[in-house]
Scaffold this active site. Structure first.
Site, PDB file in Angstrom:
ATOM      1  N   SER A   1       2.558  -3.664  -7.253  1.00 58.91           N
ATOM      2  CA  SER A   1       3.982  -3.026  -7.582  1.00 58.91           C
ATOM      3  C   SER A   1       4.765  -3.049  -8.642  1.00 58.91           C
ATOM      4  O   SER A   1       4.474  -3.017  -9.894  1.00 58.91           O
ATOM      5  CB  SER A   1       4.669  -2.366  -6.111  1.00 58.91           C
ATOM      6  OG  SER A   1       5.393  -1.558  -5.949  1.00 58.91           O
TER       7      SER A   1
ATOM      8  N   HIS B   1      -0.883   1.066  -0.255  1.00 64.04           N
ATOM      9  CA  HIS B   1      -0.491   0.072  -1.479  1.00 64.04           C
ATOM     10  C   HIS B   1       0.148  -1.631  -1.590  1.00 64.04           C
ATOM     11  O   HIS B   1      -0.064  -2.002  -2.456  1.00 64.04           O
ATOM     12  CB  HIS B   1       1.595   0.815  -1.284  1.00 64.04           C
ATOM     13  CG  HIS B   1       1.704   0.608  -2.176  1.00 64.04           C
ATOM     14  ND1 HIS B   1       2.159   0.429  -3.611  1.00 64.04           N
ATOM     15  CD2 HIS B   1       3.340  -0.442  -2.314  1.00 64.04           C
ATOM     16  CE1 HIS B   1       3.146   0.601  -4.522  1.00 64.04           C
ATOM     17  NE2 HIS B   1       3.426  -0.450  -3.544  1.00 64.04           N
TER      18      HIS B   1
ATOM     19  N   ASP C   1      -2.607   5.101  -1.690  1.00 64.73           N
ATOM     20  CA  ASP C   1      -1.822   3.981  -1.374  1.00 64.73           C
ATOM     21  C   ASP C   1      -0.763   5.490  -1.893  1.00 64.73           C
ATOM     22  O   ASP C   1      -0.439   6.460  -2.937  1.00 64.73           O
ATOM     23  CB  ASP C   1      -1.167   3.796  -3.696  1.00 64.73           C
ATOM     24  CG  ASP C   1      -0.351   3.357  -3.035  1.00 64.73           C
ATOM     25  OD1 ASP C   1       0.843   3.615  -2.664  1.00 64.73           O
ATOM     26  OD2 ASP C   1      -0.230   2.088  -3.803  1.00 64.73           O
TER      27      ASP C   1
END
Length: 250
Positions: free
Chosen positions: A98, A224, A194
């Site tokens: 991320s 995610h 996600d």
């Protein structure tokens, strides 16, 4: 081999597994830390391979000193660079989750000659400007500019503090507005389910990357976190393919 742990400058927490090169460096996400399932799975995988592995907490995250609210992308990237320089040598594979994908790109720009590979897990470069800010209604944008901080609900726990400094610094750290030239294999694993980083955001990163050895793996039902057993197996396989490439040690 036993994992070592410590603090850099009495501030930044890290854990390191000695082993063969190229080393592997895990960069966690926004409000995440080095105790997450992906970091620990990679540690165990590298231990089984006899591969060097490093994980860390940015300032204000996990076991590191500081307040999360005082951090910015640029500061956290500087934290990662400081730990990288102090605790690694030779070629390294960066694995960023991320926000860690953004940090990895910023670190790669500073230490281009040290790259053996880069893996992004739902990478979120420029997320403050392209994902977070546009998602705020005008009233929250105004409150953030006025008060310097707002708190957003999070499905992962307590409300997430978002600061004006984070948004403004994020614009200065933007990477997607220009070509990204990396001299190494780049692999992106992205879930299509996600809710935080849309899979089309990964396409923007692929388009910005100028190298030829860039592959995007879309996971239809992936979320995610990408922390299911099948996601972790895919991550390990992806890392193995880079590490077992004889050119990665050059």
């Amino acid at each position: 081999m036993r994992e070592e742990a410590g603090r850099l400058d009495d501030r930044l927490a890290w854990s390191r597994l000695p082993g063969a090169g190229p080393g592997v460096v895990f960069l966690p996400g926004y409000r995440s830390d080095m105790q997450g399932s992906k970091a620990l799975a990679l540690r165990d995988h590298c231990a089984a391979r006899g591969q060097a592995f490093l994980r860390l907490d940015y300032g204000g995250h996990g076991a590191s000193a500081g307040r999360f609210e005082d951090g910015t992308i640029g500061q956290w990237a500087a934290d990662a660079l400081a730990v990288f320089d102090a605790l690694t040598s030779g070629p390294q594979v960066l694995v960023g989750s991320s926000m860690g994908g953004w940090i990895a790109l910023l670190l790669a720009r500073q230490r281009r000659e040290r790259l053996a590979g880069l893996i992004g897990l739902a990478p979120a470069p420029d997320f403050t400007e392209t994902l977070m800010w546009p998602a705020l209604p005008p009233s929250q944008q105004a409150a953030l500019m006025r008060d310097g901080i707002i708190h957003l609900p999070s499905q992962y726990g307590e409300p997430t503090p978002v600061t004006r400094a984070l948004i403004e610094d994020g614009s200065r750290q933007s990477v997607l507005g220009q070509p990204i030239d990396l001299p190494c294999p780049v692999r992106i694993l992205q879930g299509m389910a996600d809710p935080d980083v849309p899979w089309r955001h990964a396409l923007r990163l692929v388009e910005a990357l100028t190298g030829g050895d860039v592959r995007l793996h879309l996971i239809k039902d992936g979320d995610h976190r990408l922390s299911r057993p099948e996601d972790l197996r895919l991550l390990a396989q992806t890392l193995d393919a880079i590490l077992d490439d004889p050119t990665s040690a050059d």
